[in-house]
Design an enzyme around this catalytic site. Sequence first.
Site, PDB file in Angstrom:
ATOM      1  N   HIS A   1       0.816  -1.209   0.000  1.00  0.00           N
ATOM      2  CA  HIS A   1       0.000   0.000   0.000  1.00  0.00           C
ATOM      3  C   HIS A   1       0.854   1.265   0.000  1.00  0.00           C
ATOM      4  O   HIS A   1       0.320   2.368  -0.083  1.00  0.00           O
ATOM      5  CB  HIS A   1      -0.930   0.022   1.220  1.00  0.00           C
ATOM      6  CG  HIS A   1      -2.050  -0.969   1.149  1.00  0.00           C
ATOM      7  ND1 HIS A   1      -1.873  -2.305   1.410  1.00  0.00           N
ATOM      8  CD2 HIS A   1      -3.361  -0.812   0.847  1.00  0.00           C
ATOM      9  CE1 HIS A   1      -3.026  -2.938   1.279  1.00  0.00           C
ATOM     10  NE2 HIS A   1      -3.958  -2.048   0.936  1.00  0.00           N
ATOM     11  N   GLY A   2       2.175   1.144   0.099  1.00  0.00           N
ATOM     12  CA  GLY A   2       3.075   2.291   0.123  1.00  0.00           C
ATOM     13  C   GLY A   2       2.894   3.264  -1.032  1.00  0.00           C
ATOM     14  O   GLY A   2       3.003   4.478  -0.829  1.00  0.00           O
TER      15      GLY A   2
END
Length: 191
Positions: free
Chosen positions: A121-122
Site C-alpha cells: 500500500h506504500g
Amino acid sequence: MSNPPLTGRPPSLIGRKVAVLATDGFEQSELDTPVEALKAAGATVEIVSPKAGEIQGWEHHDKGHVVPVDRGLASADPAGYDALVLPGGVINPDALRIEPEAIAFIKHFVTSGKPIAAICHGPWTLINAGGVEGKQMTSWPSLEMDLRNAGAFWVDRDVVVDQGLVTSRKPADLPAFCAKMIEEFAKGLHS
C-alpha cells in the site's frame, strides 16, 4: 553519486543515507526486511515519522512490534537523504497521505530524481506526492485503480522498476523488492 556494483558482488550502499517514512500501522515485514537489507549493504538508515518515540507495526491483522523513530518528520531534511523507502500496511500510508509534511517530504524525492522503493500500500502516498503519472508500477491489488486513475501503468508482477522507482505487491515479494531496491539505490539519482 554513482556506485557501480563489483562483478559478482551485490552493490554497496556505504556512504548512502536512506529514509524510511512510516507511522503507526506499517506492515512489519515491509519495514523490517528492507531496513535489514539496506544495513547489510552498508547504508545508514533512519526511520522518519510524524510521530515521536516509536511506531506500531502490524502483521496483517494482528499487532506486531514497535520500532523506534530515529527522526521526527518536522526535523527531517529530505535533502540529507539519498533514497526513500515507503513500507505498506493499510493504516500507515493512508495516514501519511493526508499529512502535508509527509507529502512534501516524499515530493522532494520525486522531483529530485532520488530513488524510491514502495511496497504493497506504500504507493498510495506517491499518488498524493505527484509521483506516479507515466510510471510503470505494481502494488497491492486494491490500489490498481487508484494508481491507474492517477496516471500510472499498473502491472501484476513481483517487482517493477521505472527510472529509480521500485514497487512490489506484498510481503512474499520482499526478496525481489530488496534486491532491486539496493540496485537502484546504488545507482543514485535518475533523470
